[in-house]
Design a protein around this motif. Sequence first.
Motif, PDB file in Angstrom:
ATOM      1  N   CYS A  34     -44.872  26.631  13.098  1.00 35.36           N
ATOM      2  CA  CYS A  34     -45.119  26.822  11.670  1.00 35.36           C
ATOM      3  C   CYS A  34     -44.003  27.665  11.076  1.00 35.36           C
ATOM      4  O   CYS A  34     -43.692  28.738  11.598  1.00 35.36           O
ATOM      5  CB  CYS A  34     -46.476  27.513  11.451  1.00 35.36           C
ATOM      6  N   ASP A  35     -43.392  27.183  10.015  1.00 33.65           N
ATOM      7  CA  ASP A  35     -42.442  27.977   9.227  1.00 33.65           C
ATOM      8  C   ASP A  35     -41.301  28.541  10.086  1.00 33.65           C
ATOM      9  O   ASP A  35     -40.917  29.700   9.960  1.00 33.65           O
ATOM     10  CB  ASP A  35     -43.206  29.108   8.522  1.00 33.65           C
ATOM     11  N   LYS A  60     -46.575  28.645   5.043  1.00 34.51           N
ATOM     12  CA  LYS A  60     -45.814  29.839   5.391  1.00 34.51           C
ATOM     13  C   LYS A  60     -46.535  30.663   6.453  1.00 34.51           C
ATOM     14  O   LYS A  60     -47.762  30.681   6.518  1.00 34.51           O
ATOM     15  CB  LYS A  60     -45.574  30.705   4.150  1.00 34.51           C
TER      16      LYS A  60
END
Length: 347
Positions: free
Chosen positions: A288-289, A15
């Motif tokens: 990312c995420d 996350k």
Amino acid sequence: MFRGQPSLTGISHGKLGSKLKLKWIYKTGDEVKSSPIMANGRVFVGSFDEHLHAIDFKTGKELWRFKTDGTIESAPLVLNGLVYTGSEDGKVYALDAKSGKKVWDYQTEDKVIGAPNWVKNPDGGDPWILVGSHDYFIYCFDSKTGKTNWTYETGNYINGSPAVDPELAVTAFGGCDAILHVINVETGEKVKEIEAGAYVAGSAALTGGQAFFGHYENEYQRIDLVKGTNIWTYRDRNFAFFSSPAVTKDKVIFGGRDKRLHCVSRDKGEKLWTFSTRGRIDSSPVVCDGKVVFASEDGRIYLASLKDGEELWNFEIGESITSSPAVVDGHIIIGADDGKIYCFGPK
């Protein structure tokens, strides 16, 4: 490691929030163009002060530093308790990651500025280390001893890191000879030489039997490694590409010297969106995420939506940034030309 995995696809798992604050700053003695990496609670990064620095991830305090005889632009690699890096003194170093004590070094004939990579030992022993040098050679070392398994000579400097496709058992990299070299990682023998069209300053990303990379004559390419053919070429304006790409299942994202971050479709290379900054983007983005983390020579680090390129967050460092970000455990770590390492995390 640099770009997160041996394929160099620039994907970080986990996350990442869009509300970030500065957690700590670590000061080296000179410019930081090396890209930091994080392993086992420690951040490792090189500096133009000729040292490799080990920093505590939580506190930003120095754990140790190791002196070489040249500036360190190479991003480190941590594997099985050792940290590997190259230096402009022409050496590849293997250090104990806990203490910083030298385990071995190897002298090449010119500077080493690309990040080391690794592959599995085909005989099941200790992994092998791959690294390129400005002496035109790529080297394959035994990770524990530094003994060379094979070397391969190209026609010019190797700036980037050799990417690995474990399915095809090849490494692929471009160089200043304007060729994408595809080498068998077990034997060091040439599989293919593919004309790139201009010299390749960054690292390629390999996935699905294909290579994605940009070059100095203003193009980004997708190459079939098995057939040796070009699938698509993306060209926008007359500005070179030094940034290595982040490659997802349907997108390819990379920076340009036109001061923009580009996102194109993976299947056809068609433009999906661009993000404008006020400086060149030689730094390589990380996905990312559902977000893209990247930095610009305008002195800012940015967070943008992967879906549409909408800006989510930025932080003004104020000095040029060519280092690529490390994105780990909801944090972003990056170096800048002011000689400092910055760590951002959740508020």
